[in-house]
Design a protein around this motif. Sequence first.
Motif: not given
Length: 151
Positions: A124-142
């Motif tokens: 669930y947390l990986m889903y949040i990180m992928a959709t709310k951060f990485v999808a919006v800001n790219g891999l720099k938000a990983l």
Amino acid sequence: MSKNLASRRRSAPWIQRWSRVLIGAVAILGAINTAYLTITKFTSGETACPAGGCEQVLASPYASVFGLPLALYGFVAYVAMAAFALIPLAINPEENKQVRTDLENKTWFLLFAGSTAMLFFSGYLMYIMATKFVAVNGLKALCYYCVASAI
């Protein structure tokens, strides 16, 4: 001939013999990871993140529950998993075989339940990180610490 085969005992595979040690080692690595994140959060420090996305993820509203850092809950979970895995190994099987067997049997269920809960929550947390951060800001938000904890 069948009597000899029936009386012969097969040795357990190495993965089965070392499973508690391996689970304990992985849990200790997870505890170190989450302890670092917890201490960093409580001291208001910055994490040493190679991509720079850790601060964005770790400072978000998703990074705390009931006012405490989410990493603290992860730390407690990893310490519990390490304890469930390693405490039975501290009992000498030659002196207290029944106690050790009982403890092993009870902690296997706790290891299963704990690891299953951690698997779903990490997913669930990986889903949040992928959709709310990485999808919006790219891999720099990983957040590499978050990914390491999930693994």
